[in-house]
Design a protein around this motif. Structure first.
Motif, mmCIF file in Angstrom:
data_model
loop_
_atom_site.group_PDB
_atom_site.id
_atom_site.type_symbol
_atom_site.label_atom_id
_atom_site.label_comp_id
_atom_site.label_asym_id
_atom_site.label_seq_id
_atom_site.Cartn_x
_atom_site.Cartn_y
_atom_site.Cartn_z
ATOM 1 N N VAL A 281 0.801 -1.155 0.095
ATOM 2 C CA VAL A 281 -0.116 0.097 0.051
ATOM 3 C C VAL A 281 0.807 1.253 0.105
ATOM 4 O O VAL A 281 1.944 1.557 0.671
ATOM 5 N N LYS B 37 -0.759 7.334 2.861
ATOM 6 C CA LYS B 37 -2.033 8.381 2.675
ATOM 7 C C LYS B 37 -1.213 9.772 3.509
ATOM 8 O O LYS B 37 -0.298 9.606 4.065
ATOM 9 N N LEU C 26 4.206 2.410 7.041
ATOM 10 C CA LEU C 26 3.525 1.202 6.322
ATOM 11 C C LEU C 26 4.232 -0.320 6.547
ATOM 12 O O LEU C 26 3.858 -1.135 6.205
ATOM 13 N N ASN D 218 3.112 -3.881 4.879
ATOM 14 C CA ASN D 218 3.778 -3.956 3.728
ATOM 15 C C ASN D 218 4.860 -5.341 4.051
ATOM 16 O O ASN D 218 5.110 -6.100 2.856
ATOM 17 N N SER E 221 8.512 -0.879 -3.133
ATOM 18 C CA SER E 221 7.637 -0.936 -2.112
ATOM 19 C C SER E 221 8.314 -0.107 -0.793
ATOM 20 O O SER E 221 9.545 -0.436 -0.427
ATOM 21 N N THR F 163 -2.375 10.122 -2.502
ATOM 22 C CA THR F 163 -1.766 8.881 -2.592
ATOM 23 C C THR F 163 -0.345 9.177 -3.049
ATOM 24 O O THR F 163 -0.063 10.409 -3.355
#
Ligand code: APR
Length: 312
Positions: free
Chosen positions: A83, A86, A94, A98, A122, A225
């Protein structure tokens, strides 16, 4: 097979842009992979991109898939699974979401394409690429993280705009972890060889360094995002250097084994990427200030890697 196979793990915002760039450059055929719940989404995006090729005139095949067997023998993997941030979140926030995702990806990749050159995007980047390498047990030459090319591009743009010159004439290097304490190395930044420190006032440079460090967050704040055009282009530059044995010198997150005084950590340093992967970690003399900044950045990276290690 004469065409290279490029696996894009994650068919979201960055994954789609990666597929477009790889196909447009005809670096090879593309497998655009996502989880089963998004298989049709990946297939739809792939079909759209193949039709795009009919207009633009590229012949790369692009296949949407959620079947790991389609990645068998991939030459390059670019991983965006996970993801994005935000507004208000740091990359480190994250890690809990993740981490299981990168483990899932790594265990499958180990089975179907253990020899691929792998570029992880990522976040939190340095910890995710560390975990990928640990799970796969891949040689350090074959696993890199994309951060430095993007962070350097941001610095390059801000310097070019400030100096009123073409982005093409600005060269920059950003080292360290992919977080807000990354290390923009101003002493190495030039406008066609002329030192930026002589061309832009110190207060302006300080503001530009600060904006670069928070460059990802600025976009997350605006879009809700994270960025995807420049991240994708940056990763493709790294993939291209590998596939075409270009031997570009690019700041990349790589496994350090004593270089710059760090061990068993992934962090951004200048490296040469060629047909064998990371062919050389280039060591340059840093000032005392830069060393101190790198140390601070390394500590932040290490703290997230420690979280990842504890969770194993
Ligand atoms: N395997 C494959 N794909 C996965 C998996 C998994 N186990 N888990 C999630 N994905 C997919 C999601 O379904 C989604 O389609 O990864 C994709 C991510 O796409 P986006 O949500 O659009 O995110 P994107 O902007 O592409 O960023 C991806 O890169 O820069 C980093 O911080 C960012 O970690 C984030 C990643």
């Amino acid at each position: 097979p004469t065409r290279k196979k490029i696996g894009l793990i994650g068919a979201g915002n960055i994954g789609g842009e990666l597929a477009r760039l790889v196909a447009n450059k005809e670096l090879g055929d593309v497998v655009l992979f996502d989880i089963p719940a998004k298989e049709n989404f990946a297939k739809g995006k792939a079909l759209d991109l193949e039709q795009n090729g009919a207009v633009l005139g590229y012949d790369s095949h692009i296949k949407g898939s959620s079947n790991w067997d389609d990645l068998k023998g991939a030459d390059v993997l670019i991983i965006t699974a996970g993801v994005p941030r935000k507004p208000g979140q740091s990359r480190d926030d994250l890690v809990a979401i993740n981490l299981p995702i990168i483990r899932d990806v790594a265990s499958n990749a180990k089975r179907v394409c253990p020899d691929a050159f792998v570029i992880v995007i990522s976040n939190p980047l340095d910890a995710m690429v560390y975990e990928y390498k640990r799970v796969v047990g891949a040689p350090k030459e074959k696993v890199v993280g994309m951060a430095g090319v993007l962070d350097s591009a941001r610095l390059q743009l801000f310097l070019a705009r400030e100096a009123g010159v073409s982005v093409k004439d600005v060269r920059t290097t950003v080292l360290g972890g992919h977080g807000d304490d990354m290390v923009p190395v101003l002493g190495c930044c030039t406008i066609n060889g002329l030192p930026v420190r002589q061309l832009i006032a110190k207060e302006k440079l300080d503001a530009i360094v600060d904006r670069t460090r928070k460059g990802g967050g600025e976009i997350v704040g605006l879009m809700g995002t994270s960025a995807y055009y420049a991240p994708a282009t940056s990763a493709v530059a790294m993939a291209e250097s590998y596939l075409l044995d270009q031997k570009r010198l690019l700041p990349s997150a790589v496994y350090l084994d004593g270089e710059y005084g760090y061990k068993d950590i992934f962090m951004g340093v200048p490296v040469i990427i060629g047909g064998k992967g990371v062919e050389k970690i280039v060591q340059v003399e840093l000032t005392a200030d830069e060393k101190a900044m790198l140390e601070k950045s390394a500590k932040s990276v290490q703290s997230v890697i420690d979280v990842v290690k504890k969770a194993s």
